[in-house]
Motif scaffolding. Structure first.
Motif, PDB file in Angstrom:
ATOM      1  N   TYR A  75       0.869 -38.881 -10.535  1.00 38.05           N
ATOM      2  CA  TYR A  75       0.068 -37.842 -10.066  1.00 38.05           C
ATOM      3  C   TYR A  75      -0.897 -37.427 -10.853  1.00 38.05           C
ATOM      4  O   TYR A  75      -0.808 -37.470 -12.219  1.00 38.05           O
ATOM      5  CB  TYR A  75       0.987 -36.504  -9.842  1.00 38.05           C
TER       6      TYR A  75
ATOM      7  N   GLU B  80      -3.539 -33.526  -7.831  1.00 36.92           N
ATOM      8  CA  GLU B  80      -2.451 -33.602  -6.713  1.00 36.92           C
ATOM      9  C   GLU B  80      -1.108 -32.700  -7.076  1.00 36.92           C
ATOM     10  O   GLU B  80      -0.441 -32.355  -5.925  1.00 36.92           O
ATOM     11  CB  GLU B  80      -1.942 -34.854  -6.690  1.00 36.92           C
ATOM     12  N   VAL B  81      -1.061 -32.057  -8.186  1.00 35.64           N
ATOM     13  CA  VAL B  81       0.127 -31.237  -8.184  1.00 35.64           C
ATOM     14  C   VAL B  81      -0.572 -29.622  -8.080  1.00 35.64           C
ATOM     15  O   VAL B  81       0.539 -28.737  -8.508  1.00 35.64           O
ATOM     16  CB  VAL B  81       0.819 -31.587  -9.749  1.00 35.64           C
TER      17      VAL B  81
END
Length: 270
Positions: A207, A211-212
């Motif tokens: 990731y 994306e997080v």
């Protein structure tokens, strides 16, 4: 309680899974070209760490995570709603602490419960039965010595009999096809923590920071809601306020400006 379940999208198609695998393989190739440090190279003497297979194991866990994903709106149109689930999880956290069970047991309990609720409508009067049975199943899977079924009957104040719990245990196992080996957030957290630094962490987790970000915002929102007494669900904060767990829920960083800024978009604050 959203901290216990990672928000996910609709059920993935085989094409989605295939594309994800290709992306992971590409990430591994790119990292090798950049000479990313192998964080497992010094673990070869410890058979429990499975250093020869650990990368394959985590790639498999990532695939399994997608296949067993929970739809974020899985309770829509059901007799059970998110608030009822939150009350139940808050109570299960307290039961888990009282029984002094492993961390993995709690995460598996919630995963089993959610997977069952996603595919099987449950009445309100049986929601607690599903929750306590999920904890029993998770205990049998993770613990060296699981509490007796009578302990689970007692903790519900005899709301259910041991026969009812056994019957629900059978229903859950059949519905989940005995597939209890779900990857847990704790598994990925340990791996990410071992990687540590930015480039290594991106490589080993798969990731990027962007994306997080959404998950981070939801977690920050829950932290702010608890710290500002905006919710009655405080079992997790109380649990992690104990000296055994290093009083991690009381550290000043959880009231920092960074947490506030992360949470702001979801709390409607400018």
């Amino acid at each position: 309680m959203a901290l216990l379940r990672r928000p996910t999208g609709p059920s993935p198609t085989p094409q989605d899974i295939s594309m994800k695998e290709e992306n992971l393989c590409q990430a591994f190739s790119d990292a090798l070209l950049c000479k990313i440090e192998d964080i497992d190279t010094e673990d070869w003497e410890n058979p429990q760490l499975c250093s020869d297979y650990v990368k394959d194991i985590y790639q498999y866990l990532r695939q399994l995570e997608v296949l067993q994903s929970i739809n974020p709106h899985f309770l829509d149109g059901r007799d059970i709603n998110g608030r009822m689930r939150a009350i139940l999880v808050d109570w299960l956290v307290q039961v888990h602490s009282k029984f002094r069970l492993l961390q993995e047991t709690l995460y598996m309990c919630v995963a089993v419960m959610d997977r069952y609720l996603q595919v099987q409508p449950v009445s309100r009067k049986k929601l607690q039965l599903v929750g306590i049975t999920a904890l029993l199943l998770a205990s049998k899977y993770e613990e060296m010595f699981s509490p007796n079924i009578e302990d689970f009957v007692y903790i519900t104040d005899n709301a259910y009999t041991s026969s009812q719990i056994r019957e629900m245990e059978t229903l859950i196992l059949k519905e989940l096809k005995f597939e209890l080996g779900r990857p847990l957030p704790l598994h990925f957290l340990r791996r990410a923590s071992k990687a540590g630094e930015n480039l290594k962490q991106q490589y080993y987790t798969g990731y990027t920071e962007s994306e997080v970000l959404e998950v981070m915002q939801h977690m920050a929102k829950n932290v702010v809601r608890v710290n500002e007494n905006m919710t009655k669900f405080t079992a997790i904060k109380n649990k992690y306020a104990s000296s055994k767990l290093l009083k991690i829920s009381t550290i000043p960083q959880l009231n920092s400006k960074a947490i506030q800024e992360l949470a702001s978009p979801l709390l409607g604050r400018s």
